[in-house]
Design a protein around this motif. Sequence first.
Motif, PDB file in Angstrom:
ATOM      1  N   ILE A  88      -6.400  -5.677 -17.425  1.00 43.02           N
ATOM      2  CA  ILE A  88      -5.258  -5.892 -18.298  1.00 43.02           C
ATOM      3  C   ILE A  88      -4.030  -6.198 -17.447  1.00 43.02           C
ATOM      4  CG2 ILE A  88      -3.929  -4.949 -20.218  1.00 43.02           C
ATOM      5  CD1 ILE A  88      -6.159  -2.903 -20.605  1.00 43.02           C
ATOM      6  N   GLY A  89      -3.421  -7.346 -17.679  1.00 38.99           N
ATOM      7  CA  GLY A  89      -2.225  -7.724 -16.945  1.00 38.99           C
ATOM      8  C   GLY A  89      -1.016  -6.924 -17.376  1.00 38.99           C
ATOM      9  N   ALA A  90       0.046  -7.046 -16.581  1.00 35.70           N
ATOM     10  CA  ALA A  90       1.275  -6.319 -16.873  1.00 35.70           C
ATOM     11  C   ALA A  90       1.817  -6.701 -18.248  1.00 35.70           C
ATOM     12  CB  ALA A  90       2.308  -6.614 -15.799  1.00 35.70           C
ATOM     13  N   GLY A  91       2.085  -5.691 -19.082  1.00 29.63           N
ATOM     14  CA  GLY A  91       2.637  -5.920 -20.411  1.00 29.63           C
ATOM     15  C   GLY A  91       1.659  -6.557 -21.384  1.00 29.63           C
ATOM     16  N   GLN A  92       0.369  -6.582 -21.056  1.00 33.42           N
ATOM     17  CA  GLN A  92      -0.628  -7.239 -21.903  1.00 33.42           C
ATOM     18  C   GLN A  92      -1.462  -6.205 -22.676  1.00 33.42           C
ATOM     19  OE1 GLN A  92      -0.776 -10.684 -22.169  1.00 33.42           O
ATOM     20  NE2 GLN A  92       1.101 -10.513 -20.940  1.00 33.42           N
ATOM     21  N   THR A  93      -2.260  -6.706 -23.650  1.00 31.06           N
ATOM     22  CA  THR A  93      -3.150  -5.878 -24.460  1.00 31.06           C
ATOM     23  C   THR A  93      -4.549  -6.492 -24.451  1.00 31.06           C
ATOM     24  OG1 THR A  93      -1.362  -5.159 -25.918  1.00 31.06           O
ATOM     25  CG2 THR A  93      -3.599  -4.924 -26.761  1.00 31.06           C
ATOM     26  N   ALA A  94      -5.573  -5.674 -24.312  1.00 31.36           N
ATOM     27  CA  ALA A  94      -6.965  -6.131 -24.319  1.00 31.36           C
ATOM     28  C   ALA A  94      -7.696  -5.479 -25.489  1.00 31.36           C
ATOM     29  CB  ALA A  94      -7.657  -5.789 -23.005  1.00 31.36           C
ATOM     30  N   ALA A 123       0.832  -1.206   0.000  1.00 31.13           N
ATOM     31  CA  ALA A 123       0.000   0.000   0.000  1.00 31.13           C
ATOM     32  C   ALA A 123       0.857   1.242   0.000  1.00 31.13           C
ATOM     33  CB  ALA A 123      -0.928  -0.003   1.207  1.00 31.13           C
ATOM     34  N   GLN A 124       2.016   1.212   0.720  1.00 31.75           N
ATOM     35  CA  GLN A 124       2.898   2.362   0.733  1.00 31.75           C
ATOM     36  C   GLN A 124       3.700   2.438  -0.568  1.00 31.75           C
ATOM     37  OE1 GLN A 124       5.239   2.009   4.277  1.00 31.75           O
ATOM     38  NE2 GLN A 124       3.482   2.250   5.664  1.00 31.75           N
ATOM     39  N   ALA A 125       4.051   1.288  -1.080  1.00 26.62           N
ATOM     40  CA  ALA A 125       4.829   1.268  -2.318  1.00 26.62           C
ATOM     41  C   ALA A 125       4.016   1.782  -3.500  1.00 26.62           C
ATOM     42  CB  ALA A 125       5.316  -0.146  -2.595  1.00 26.62           C
ATOM     43  N   GLN A 126       2.680   1.727  -3.413  1.00 24.14           N
ATOM     44  CA  GLN A 126       1.818   2.132  -4.521  1.00 24.14           C
ATOM     45  C   GLN A 126       2.034   3.586  -4.902  1.00 24.14           C
ATOM     46  OE1 GLN A 126      -0.049   0.010  -6.113  1.00 24.14           O
ATOM     47  NE2 GLN A 126      -0.642   1.558  -7.601  1.00 24.14           N
ATOM     48  N   GLY A 127       2.458   4.396  -3.946  1.00 21.94           N
ATOM     49  CA  GLY A 127       2.647   5.806  -4.239  1.00 21.94           C
ATOM     50  C   GLY A 127       3.712   6.054  -5.281  1.00 21.94           C
ATOM     51  N   SER A 128       4.558   5.149  -5.529  1.00 25.53           N
ATOM     52  CA  SER A 128       5.621   5.325  -6.513  1.00 25.53           C
ATOM     53  C   SER A 128       5.285   4.714  -7.859  1.00 25.53           C
ATOM     54  CB  SER A 128       6.928   4.710  -5.982  1.00 25.53           C
ATOM     55  OG  SER A 128       6.759   3.310  -5.789  1.00 25.53           O
ATOM     56  N   VAL A 129       4.080   4.092  -8.017  1.00 23.66           N
ATOM     57  CA  VAL A 129       3.672   3.448  -9.263  1.00 23.66           C
ATOM     58  C   VAL A 129       3.153   4.509 -10.228  1.00 23.66           C
ATOM     59  CG1 VAL A 129       2.062   1.840 -10.317  1.00 23.66           C
ATOM     60  CG2 VAL A 129       3.177   1.265  -8.148  1.00 23.66           C
ATOM     61  N   THR A 130       3.559   4.425 -11.505  1.00 24.40           N
ATOM     62  CA  THR A 130       3.071   5.338 -12.549  1.00 24.40           C
ATOM     63  C   THR A 130       2.271   4.536 -13.576  1.00 24.40           C
ATOM     64  OG1 THR A 130       5.009   6.756 -12.277  1.00 24.40           O
ATOM     65  CG2 THR A 130       3.734   7.018 -14.301  1.00 24.40           C
ATOM     66  N   PRO A 131       0.917   4.543 -13.482  1.00 25.92           N
ATOM     67  CA  PRO A 131       0.101   3.789 -14.443  1.00 25.92           C
ATOM     68  C   PRO A 131       0.203   4.407 -15.838  1.00 25.92           C
ATOM     69  CG  PRO A 131      -1.290   5.066 -12.979  1.00 25.92           C
ATOM     70  CD  PRO A 131       0.101   5.238 -12.479  1.00 25.92           C
ATOM     71  N   MET A 132       0.020   3.573 -16.842  1.00 25.73           N
ATOM     72  CA  MET A 132       0.142   4.036 -18.223  1.00 25.73           C
ATOM     73  C   MET A 132      -0.630   3.082 -19.139  1.00 25.73           C
ATOM     74  SD  MET A 132       3.604   4.634 -20.481  1.00 25.73           S
ATOM     75  CE  MET A 132       4.262   5.691 -19.172  1.00 25.73           C
ATOM     76  N   THR A 143     -16.238  -1.164 -35.060  1.00 31.59           N
ATOM     77  CA  THR A 143     -14.792  -1.138 -35.195  1.00 31.59           C
ATOM     78  C   THR A 143     -14.188  -1.834 -33.981  1.00 31.59           C
ATOM     79  OG1 THR A 143     -12.864   0.268 -35.613  1.00 31.59           O
ATOM     80  CG2 THR A 143     -14.461   1.078 -34.023  1.00 31.59           C
ATOM     81  N   MET A 144     -12.911  -2.228 -34.080  1.00 31.59           N
ATOM     82  CA  MET A 144     -12.224  -2.903 -32.985  1.00 31.59           C
ATOM     83  C   MET A 144     -11.142  -1.979 -32.424  1.00 31.59           C
ATOM     84  SD  MET A 144     -12.183  -5.668 -31.182  1.00 31.59           S
ATOM     85  CE  MET A 144     -13.006  -6.904 -32.204  1.00 31.59           C
ATOM     86  N   CYS A 145     -11.143  -1.860 -31.102  1.00 32.87           N
ATOM     87  CA  CYS A 145     -10.143  -1.024 -30.430  1.00 32.87           C
ATOM     88  C   CYS A 145      -9.300  -1.884 -29.476  1.00 32.87           C
ATOM     89  CB  CYS A 145     -10.815   0.108 -29.653  1.00 32.87           C
ATOM     90  SG  CYS A 145     -11.697   1.295 -30.698  1.00 32.87           S
ATOM     91  N   SER A 146      -8.139  -1.360 -29.089  1.00 38.45           N
ATOM     92  CA  SER A 146      -7.224  -2.081 -28.194  1.00 38.45           C
ATOM     93  C   SER A 146      -6.668  -1.120 -27.151  1.00 38.45           C
ATOM     94  CB  SER A 146      -6.061  -2.695 -28.983  1.00 38.45           C
ATOM     95  OG  SER A 146      -6.531  -3.608 -29.955  1.00 38.45           O
ATOM     96  N   VAL A 147      -6.467  -1.669 -25.928  1.00 38.59           N
ATOM     97  CA  VAL A 147      -5.797  -0.931 -24.865  1.00 38.59           C
ATOM     98  C   VAL A 147      -4.566  -1.740 -24.453  1.00 38.59           C
ATOM     99  CG1 VAL A 147      -5.948  -0.014 -22.532  1.00 38.59           C
ATOM    100  CG2 VAL A 147      -7.930   0.124 -24.046  1.00 38.59           C
ATOM    101  N   GLN A 148      -3.406  -1.110 -24.509  1.00 37.11           N
ATOM    102  CA  GLN A 148      -2.146  -1.780 -24.153  1.00 37.11           C
ATOM    103  C   GLN A 148      -1.660  -1.262 -22.797  1.00 37.11           C
ATOM    104  OE1 GLN A 148       1.094  -1.030 -26.811  1.00 37.11           O
ATOM    105  NE2 GLN A 148       2.412  -2.607 -25.918  1.00 37.11           N
ATOM    106  N   ASN A 149      -1.242  -2.198 -21.946  1.00 29.50           N
ATOM    107  CA  ASN A 149      -0.684  -1.867 -20.633  1.00 29.50           C
ATOM    108  C   ASN A 149       0.828  -2.125 -20.675  1.00 29.50           C
ATOM    109  OD1 ASN A 149       0.065  -1.613 -17.966  1.00 29.50           O
ATOM    110  ND2 ASN A 149      -1.010  -3.465 -17.274  1.00 29.50           N
ATOM    111  N   PRO A 150       1.651  -1.080 -20.820  1.00 28.31           N
ATOM    112  CA  PRO A 150       3.102  -1.276 -20.934  1.00 28.31           C
ATOM    113  C   PRO A 150       3.825  -1.361 -19.586  1.00 28.31           C
ATOM    114  CG  PRO A 150       2.574   1.025 -21.282  1.00 28.31           C
ATOM    115  CD  PRO A 150       1.269   0.328 -21.026  1.00 28.31           C
ATOM    116  N   THR A 151       3.083  -1.256 -18.473  1.00 27.10           N
ATOM    117  CA  THR A 151       3.717  -1.225 -17.156  1.00 27.10           C
ATOM    118  C   THR A 151       3.909  -2.636 -16.613  1.00 27.10           C
ATOM    119  OG1 THR A 151       1.679  -1.145 -15.846  1.00 27.10           O
ATOM    120  CG2 THR A 151       2.485   0.930 -16.748  1.00 27.10           C
ATOM    121  N   ALA A 152       4.522  -2.712 -15.446  1.00 26.88           N
ATOM    122  CA  ALA A 152       4.750  -3.997 -14.768  1.00 26.88           C
ATOM    123  C   ALA A 152       3.661  -4.268 -13.728  1.00 26.88           C
ATOM    124  CB  ALA A 152       6.126  -3.991 -14.108  1.00 26.88           C
TER     125      ALA A 152
END
Length: 313
Positions: free
Chosen positions: A94-100, A27-36, A60-69
């Motif tokens: 969306i899992g880490a490094g995955q695309t939905a 919970a404390q470590a979350q403050g340093s996470v940068t979502p993208m 149409t088909m769209c995609s969301v990519q999660n480039p974070t860990a």
Amino acid sequence: MMKRIPMLVLAVYVGSLMVALAPVPSAQAQGSVTPMITLTCNDQIIKIDVAPGKTRDGSTMCSVQNPTAYDETVSIQITASPGIAVASSGTLSIGAGQTADFPIGVLAPVKAEMKDHPITVRATVTHVNGITNTQSTVQEMNMIVSIKQFAMVQIVAENSFTQLRPKVDFVFIFNVYNHGNQQDKMRFSIPEKNLLDLRDMGFQITLPAVSMEMYATETPFKAKINVRTPKNQGWTDEYYQLEFQAQSDFSCREEDCMTTETQMITIYVRGVYLPGFEIIPTLSMVALAAAVLGRRFINDEEEDDEPVNTLEC
């Protein structure tokens, strides 16, 4: 007693080092996470055919990519113009490094006006590793829902059956409606074979207007055909067919002139031995009156010829 003090100090020092080297809670470590995230869509223009009988939908088909860990939860929101219905997934995990991937469906009203409608796709990271995201992590994409033009023509004849005498002029009126979803140029004509046949039979025919730009409204354009019946009809009555044709210029440019409508009317021309439609009843009444007067005249003459009786004293 004095020897125990350094040992106590040593124990406190070692304990402090252990606390400093202990792992930080998540919970404390979350403050340093940068979502993208990264949002992309296959088609930025969705074309829809809204003609009667068509499905009126697009996608149409769209995609969301999660480039974070980190695992991310993403909310999908779509904003569209009034009258345009949209449907899509509301939430993506969306899992880490995955695309939905997710589809977007669009539905337009039947016979909707031809125009472009903007829609906006908005993807927002709401949670990271199951914990609420306090940062503003948003991706947007603008697209266009393009309503395609279609053509539709209707013809209503004001004089579907008309009785005329030989060598008279008459104006036939045809109400032409543009039931498409955009302004269209309508072409007016009489099929060539029908026109030649009528002219061979003695008709004189002119078409004052051969085309007209028409808006898509419920107000018709009154197309006219000027007709003069044959001068020499003969001794018999005749029925003639006149065809009027309206054609969409848009359909000729886009659909090989598939939108063409024809309206046929009947012209009934009486024989020349009847100068008017009321002549038979008139002649019958004259003949009857003549017969009655003739009978009275004969009766009057018979009465005059009878001898006069005299009284003897």
